[in-house]
Design an enzyme around this catalytic site. Sequence first.
Site, PDB file in Angstrom:
ATOM      1  N   ASP A  93     -57.443 -79.989-136.415  1.00 36.90           N
ATOM      2  CA  ASP A  93     -57.008 -81.309-136.866  1.00 36.90           C
ATOM      3  C   ASP A  93     -55.631 -81.585-136.267  1.00 36.90           C
ATOM      4  OD1 ASP A  93     -56.033 -83.489-138.213  1.00 36.90           O
ATOM      5  OD2 ASP A  93     -56.439 -82.714-140.207  1.00 36.90           O
ATOM      6  N   PHE A  94     -55.457 -82.755-135.690  1.00 36.47           N
ATOM      7  CA  PHE A  94     -54.170 -83.088-135.072  1.00 36.47           C
ATOM      8  C   PHE A  94     -53.003 -83.000-136.047  1.00 36.47           C
ATOM      9  CE2 PHE A  94     -56.365 -84.054-131.443  1.00 36.47           C
ATOM     10  CZ  PHE A  94     -55.631 -84.735-130.491  1.00 36.47           C
ATOM     11  N   ARG A  95     -53.222 -83.459-137.288  1.00 35.16           N
ATOM     12  CA  ARG A  95     -52.068 -83.642-138.173  1.00 35.16           C
ATOM     13  C   ARG A  95     -51.990 -82.665-139.335  1.00 35.16           C
ATOM     14  NH1 ARG A  95     -53.212 -88.193-135.761  1.00 35.16           N
ATOM     15  NH2 ARG A  95     -51.494 -89.491-135.037  1.00 35.16           N
ATOM     16  N   HIS A 148     -62.903 -93.768-130.922  1.00 34.21           N
ATOM     17  CA  HIS A 148     -61.973 -93.236-129.922  1.00 34.21           C
ATOM     18  C   HIS A 148     -62.673 -92.613-128.725  1.00 34.21           C
ATOM     19  CE1 HIS A 148     -58.959 -92.993-133.491  1.00 34.21           C
ATOM     20  NE2 HIS A 148     -58.930 -94.166-132.911  1.00 34.21           N
TER      21      HIS A 148
END
Length: 242
Positions: A37-39, A124
């Site tokens: 997960d990016f965040r 995206h």
Amino acid sequence: MEQIQDLIADLKSIVQKYDNIVFFGGAGVSTESGIPDFRSVDGLYHQQYDYPPETILSYTFYQRNPGEFFRFYRNKMLFPDAKPNGAHLKLAQLESMGKLRAVITQNIDGLHQAAGSKTVLELHGSVLRNYCRECGQFYDMQYIRDAADVPKCQKCGASVKPDVVLYEEGLDQKTLNSAVHFIHQAQVLIIGGTSLAVYPAAGLIDYFQGEKLVVINKAPTPRDTYADLLIQAPIGEVFSQL
């Protein structure tokens, strides 16, 4: 606070009652498949590189420093061995049962389709699709992985770009319009595995006017207080019990 099993029972009741459900998901849907997960605390944004991921994954950086872009992209964005988890599989099953109308995803990994989902709106883009910027020739993910440096088109020699939306790029208008349509028409909107921090994608849920808003995410989101049902747990674990 209700026990997790009671909350899952509530979700099961909602799924049984309604047959116009739309799912809106993010990175948390794929973390249980081994895709970071990016965040999250362990995500890409908390690792150290010469440039921040947001910089590397911008259109400007791609244009100016394609070699560095593709080194990062191959190492950190491609997970060819990832397999669908319980969330992907259950969503595909709900669609086949006539319950789920669409999956709207911010993910680019193609795992929803791998699980069998048919109506998937990829806000995206997808790492599985790559196109020559001049002649439009299609290339798969393996071609990008195998390229020594910046992938070039075999037909015309121009650069090949992943069909993913980079920072500074706009979302596909047709995909956005379809997402708005499905969300606006839905009786139930299930938001899962997303912090709702990425716009304009996160703003799409404002179009929901249905009966039940469900939020499933490990961490708090800006929509928790609006949810008719809030489950703070890994989405794969929750969906596997439906």
